[in-house]
Scaffold this motif. Sequence first.
Motif, PDB file in Angstrom:
ATOM      1  N   GLY A  79      30.289  -6.502  -0.522  1.00  0.00           N
ATOM      2  CA  GLY A  79      31.248  -7.445   0.640  1.00  0.00           C
ATOM      3  C   GLY A  79      32.090  -8.427  -0.095  1.00  0.00           C
ATOM      4  O   GLY A  79      33.056  -8.822   0.397  1.00  0.00           O
ATOM      5  N   ILE A  80      31.371  -8.860  -1.226  1.00  0.00           N
ATOM      6  CA  ILE A  80      32.291  -9.968  -2.034  1.00  0.00           C
ATOM      7  C   ILE A  80      33.462  -9.197  -2.626  1.00  0.00           C
ATOM      8  O   ILE A  80      34.584  -9.673  -2.357  1.00  0.00           O
ATOM      9  N   TRP A  81      33.473  -7.993  -3.060  1.00  0.00           N
ATOM     10  CA  TRP A  81      34.644  -7.410  -3.616  1.00  0.00           C
ATOM     11  C   TRP A  81      35.436  -6.978  -2.234  1.00  0.00           C
ATOM     12  O   TRP A  81      36.831  -7.172  -2.565  1.00  0.00           O
ATOM     13  N   ALA A  82      35.423  -6.668  -1.308  1.00  0.00           N
ATOM     14  CA  ALA A  82      35.917  -6.423  -0.124  1.00  0.00           C
ATOM     15  C   ALA A  82      36.711  -7.747   0.341  1.00  0.00           C
ATOM     16  O   ALA A  82      37.870  -7.531   0.485  1.00  0.00           O
ATOM     17  N   ARG A  83      35.936  -8.758   0.363  1.00  0.00           N
ATOM     18  CA  ARG A  83      36.315 -10.091   0.730  1.00  0.00           C
ATOM     19  C   ARG A  83      37.722 -10.449  -0.334  1.00  0.00           C
ATOM     20  O   ARG A  83      38.488 -10.937  -0.062  1.00  0.00           O
ATOM     21  N   THR A  84      37.219 -10.548  -1.562  1.00  0.00           N
ATOM     22  CA  THR A  84      38.299 -11.049  -2.713  1.00  0.00           C
ATOM     23  C   THR A  84      39.277 -10.163  -3.171  1.00  0.00           C
ATOM     24  O   THR A  84      40.139 -10.795  -3.734  1.00  0.00           O
ATOM     25  N   GLY A  85      39.100  -8.793  -2.680  1.00  0.00           N
ATOM     26  CA  GLY A  85      40.195  -7.975  -2.987  1.00  0.00           C
ATOM     27  C   GLY A  85      40.376  -7.399  -4.451  1.00  0.00           C
ATOM     28  O   GLY A  85      41.278  -6.863  -4.886  1.00  0.00           O
ATOM     29  N   HIS A  86      39.063  -7.585  -5.115  1.00  0.00           N
ATOM     30  CA  HIS A  86      38.929  -7.005  -6.474  1.00  0.00           C
ATOM     31  C   HIS A  86      37.581  -6.566  -6.677  1.00  0.00           C
ATOM     32  O   HIS A  86      36.415  -7.128  -6.129  1.00  0.00           O
TER      33      HIS A  86
END
Length: 124
Positions: A79-86
């Motif tokens: 979820g963090i990766w999806a939200r931050t884009g990296h």
Amino acid sequence: MTSPEDAAVDRAEISPEERAVLLVGILDDPAAREDEKDDAAMDLEDFSGPLVETCLTRTIRAEDFTSVLAQTCAESLGGIWARTGHVDPAFMAELRGPAKDEVFGILRIRAPHLLPPDVPLKDL
């Protein structure tokens, strides 16, 4: 005894950075109950940064990528990766088992462009 309203006020007085540190502390605390760790792992999805991501990856590894806690941490990390884009490509390559399924499942839904090019979007 603290009422729900008092608890909400107490949470509002804690900065997001302090809250993230407290949640990481719970996840890292060997004396914390499993349900407390699972709740902390879920809540960490709302934060980002090296402290949070390092804690989640450390826990996933410590849980050998397979436990319920590892899966919860993987879901939050995805979820963090999806939200931050990296993403962390090195850790993504290390993922396996249920933790990998969680991360890749989240990314497939929320940010398919972050998946490795050799990952079929429909088969995960």
